[in-house]
Write a protein that holds these residues in place. Structure first.
Motif, PDB file in Angstrom:
ATOM      1  N   LEU A  35       0.812  -1.219   0.000  1.00 47.82           N
ATOM      2  CA  LEU A  35       0.000   0.000   0.000  1.00 47.82           C
ATOM      3  C   LEU A  35       0.840   1.260   0.000  1.00 47.82           C
ATOM      4  O   LEU A  35       0.373   2.321  -0.390  1.00 47.82           O
ATOM      5  N   GLU A  36       2.064   1.173   0.488  1.00 46.61           N
ATOM      6  CA  GLU A  36       3.034   2.268   0.553  1.00 46.61           C
ATOM      7  C   GLU A  36       2.706   3.307   1.613  1.00 46.61           C
ATOM      8  O   GLU A  36       3.600   3.931   2.148  1.00 46.61           O
ATOM      9  N   ARG A  44      -2.908   0.679  10.333  1.00 49.91           N
ATOM     10  CA  ARG A  44      -2.051  -0.194   9.534  1.00 49.91           C
ATOM     11  C   ARG A  44      -2.775  -1.502   9.263  1.00 49.91           C
ATOM     12  O   ARG A  44      -3.629  -1.915  10.042  1.00 49.91           O
ATOM     13  N   PRO A  45      -2.448  -2.190   8.169  1.00 48.82           N
ATOM     14  CA  PRO A  45      -3.083  -3.483   7.884  1.00 48.82           C
ATOM     15  C   PRO A  45      -2.789  -4.496   8.992  1.00 48.82           C
ATOM     16  O   PRO A  45      -1.743  -4.439   9.644  1.00 48.82           O
ATOM     17  N   GLU A  63      -7.374  -0.571   5.339  1.00 46.72           N
ATOM     18  CA  GLU A  63      -8.148   0.626   5.032  1.00 46.72           C
ATOM     19  C   GLU A  63      -7.494   1.318   3.848  1.00 46.72           C
ATOM     20  O   GLU A  63      -6.277   1.281   3.702  1.00 46.72           O
ATOM     21  N   LEU A  64      -8.321   1.933   2.986  1.00 49.71           N
ATOM     22  CA  LEU A  64      -7.823   2.591   1.781  1.00 49.71           C
ATOM     23  C   LEU A  64      -8.345   4.019   1.693  1.00 49.71           C
ATOM     24  O   LEU A  64      -9.374   4.345   2.271  1.00 49.71           O
ATOM     25  N   ASP A  65      -7.627   4.827   0.930  1.00 42.06           N
ATOM     26  CA  ASP A  65      -8.110   6.162   0.597  1.00 42.06           C
ATOM     27  C   ASP A  65      -9.220   6.033  -0.434  1.00 42.06           C
ATOM     28  O   ASP A  65      -9.237   5.101  -1.242  1.00 42.06           O
ATOM     29  N   TYR A  66     -10.135   6.995  -0.404  1.00 46.00           N
ATOM     30  CA  TYR A  66     -11.181   7.071  -1.412  1.00 46.00           C
ATOM     31  C   TYR A  66     -11.080   8.432  -2.064  1.00 46.00           C
ATOM     32  O   TYR A  66     -10.933   9.426  -1.361  1.00 46.00           O
ATOM     33  N   ALA A  76      -2.490  -5.879  -5.684  1.00 43.62           N
ATOM     34  CA  ALA A  76      -1.088  -5.636  -5.310  1.00 43.62           C
ATOM     35  C   ALA A  76      -0.806  -6.194  -3.916  1.00 43.62           C
ATOM     36  O   ALA A  76       0.269  -6.765  -3.674  1.00 43.62           O
ATOM     37  N   VAL A  77      -1.755  -6.045  -3.007  1.00 40.91           N
ATOM     38  CA  VAL A  77      -1.590  -6.588  -1.649  1.00 40.91           C
ATOM     39  C   VAL A  77      -1.500  -8.106  -1.710  1.00 40.91           C
ATOM     40  O   VAL A  77      -0.612  -8.714  -1.100  1.00 40.91           O
ATOM     41  N   ARG A  78      -2.404  -8.748  -2.446  1.00 37.47           N
ATOM     42  CA  ARG A  78      -2.374 -10.209  -2.549  1.00 37.47           C
ATOM     43  C   ARG A  78      -1.033 -10.693  -3.104  1.00 37.47           C
ATOM     44  O   ARG A  78      -0.433 -11.626  -2.566  1.00 37.47           O
ATOM     45  N   SER A  79      -0.562 -10.057  -4.159  1.00 33.46           N
ATOM     46  CA  SER A  79       0.709 -10.465  -4.776  1.00 33.46           C
ATOM     47  C   SER A  79       1.878 -10.289  -3.817  1.00 33.46           C
ATOM     48  O   SER A  79       2.726 -11.176  -3.687  1.00 33.46           O
TER      49      SER A  79
END
Length: 118
Positions: A35-36, A44-45, A63-66, A76-79
């Motif tokens: 996520l950077e 945090r995750p 949690e992500l930005d919208y 990208a997280v899964r990879s």
């Protein structure tokens, strides 16, 4: 006369066991790397893991930005989680489930700031 094969120095040393919570910590760190940045006001995750015979199933909450490309970011997280767990722990990762717990928009950030100032 054939020479006897040299004894395998690795054999007989015992076994290595890695606790599920260690694998979960690595998975959470890898999710953060993918996520950077944590959204402003976000957490945090975190991850949970089930390991069975050197095969891991990982669940990551974040949690992500919208607005953002949620599908791309979760991919990208899964990879990243799969690659880092396999690389650092040596376990196969058969499944990485990503749970988006919250989206942080500019409006929610403003409301959070107002609540903190009150």
């Amino acid at each position: 006369m054939a020479a006897e094969p040299a004894p395998d120095p690795v054999r007989g040393r015992g076994a290595t066991t890695i606790a599920d919570r260690v694998v979960a910590k690595i998975a959470a760190q890898a999710a953060g790397e993918a996520l950077e940045a944590v959204p402003e006001g976000g957490s945090r995750p975190h991850a949970s893991v089930v390991v069975h015979r050197d095969v891991a199933r990982v669940s990551v909450s974040l949690e992500l930005d919208y607005p953002s490309d949620v599908g791309r970011r979760c991919g990208a997280v899964r990879s990243r989680v799969r690659a880092r767990v396999e690389e650092l722990v040596g376990m196969e990762v058969h499944e990485v489930t990503v749970h988006v717990e919250r989206l942080h928009s500019p409006l929610t950030r403003q409301a959070t700031r107002r609540d903190r100032l009150s």
